[in-house]
Design an enzyme around this catalytic site. Structure first.
Site, short mmCIF file in Angstrom:
data_model
loop_
_atom_site.label_atom_id
_atom_site.label_comp_id
_atom_site.label_asym_id
_atom_site.label_seq_id
_atom_site.Cartn_x
_atom_site.Cartn_y
_atom_site.Cartn_z
N HIS A 19 10.10 -4.91 -6.79
CA HIS A 19 8.95 -5.61 -6.21
C HIS A 19 8.63 -6.88 -7.01
CE1 HIS A 19 7.49 -1.37 -4.90
NE2 HIS A 19 7.87 -1.99 -3.81
N LYS A 43 -1.40 8.90 4.07
CA LYS A 43 -0.19 8.96 3.25
C LYS A 43 -0.54 9.44 1.85
CE LYS A 43 3.79 6.06 2.19
NZ LYS A 43 4.37 4.75 2.27
N ARG A 92 16.85 -4.17 0.79
CA ARG A 92 17.77 -3.58 -0.18
C ARG A 92 19.11 -3.22 0.44
NH1 ARG A 92 13.29 0.55 -1.87
NH2 ARG A 92 12.76 -0.14 0.22
#
Ligand code: ADP
Length: 165
Positions: A19, A43, A92
């Site tokens: 990040h 979450k 990624r």
């Protein structure tokens, strides 16, 4: 000229070196980068929104262009409220692509002025994710090469000590 603002949204539970690399690179492209923690009460996270914002502030202390925020609605609306011209996301692997591509199309539909800018990860950060960091920390592994030094202790203490208090 109006400063060009970008939003970098994510869970950042916790912020990783992957990040941080995206944040540094976004700072070269935009005048202001708002790193925004998504607040999703459904979450389960290891760190609260406040804790994650505090960690991000500590890790970006040397980056004057960065502002840390949080939001709980649509990225498209949050971007409009902050007059952002772009959403920054990191990629990624191919597996990130489909989801990210859908999000980009959705955001474009909701806010036609908003562009999504994808930054490809650096090879050495390709396998870094917040969930992998938490798994390694849970078993007492070394997370030094995965998270910024200023939050390493936080992560170890929270995760190794047996999860969220
Ligand atoms: P989300 O829950 O939205 O996926 P994350 O905190 O996991 O939030 O990630 C936020 C953004 O950072 C996403 O665009 C993600 O692909 C990107 N990202 C995460 N880890 C890395 C990494 N190691 N290299 C590059 N980008 C990354």
């Amino acid at each position: 000229m109006t400063p060009r603002t970008a939003i970098y949204p994510g869970s950042f539970d916790p912020v990783t070196l992957g990040h941080m690399d995206i944040i540094h690179r976004a700072c070269k492209l935009f005048d202001k980068v708002i790193v925004a923690v998504l607040t999703n009460p459904d979450k389960h996270t290891a760190f609260t929104v406040e804790e994650r914002m505090d960690q991000l502030r500590r890790c970006t202390r040397d980056l004057p262009q960065v502002e840390v925020g949080s939001f709980n609605g649509l990225v498209a609306d949050y971007a409009a409220e902050n007059r952002a011209v772009a959403v920054v996301r990191g990629l990624r692997a191919m597996s990130d692509f489909e989801y990210e591509f859908q999000m980009a199309l959705t955001n474009k539909t909701l806010n036609a002025k908003l562009e999504t800018v994808f930054l490809a990860t650096r090879a050495e950060y390709m396998f870094i994710s917040s969930s992998a960091v938490k798994q390694i920390a849970m078993f007492g592994g070394n997370i030094e090469r995965w998270v910024p030094a200023c939050i390493e202790q936080d992560v170890r203490a929270r995760i190794y000590a047996g999860g969220q208090s």
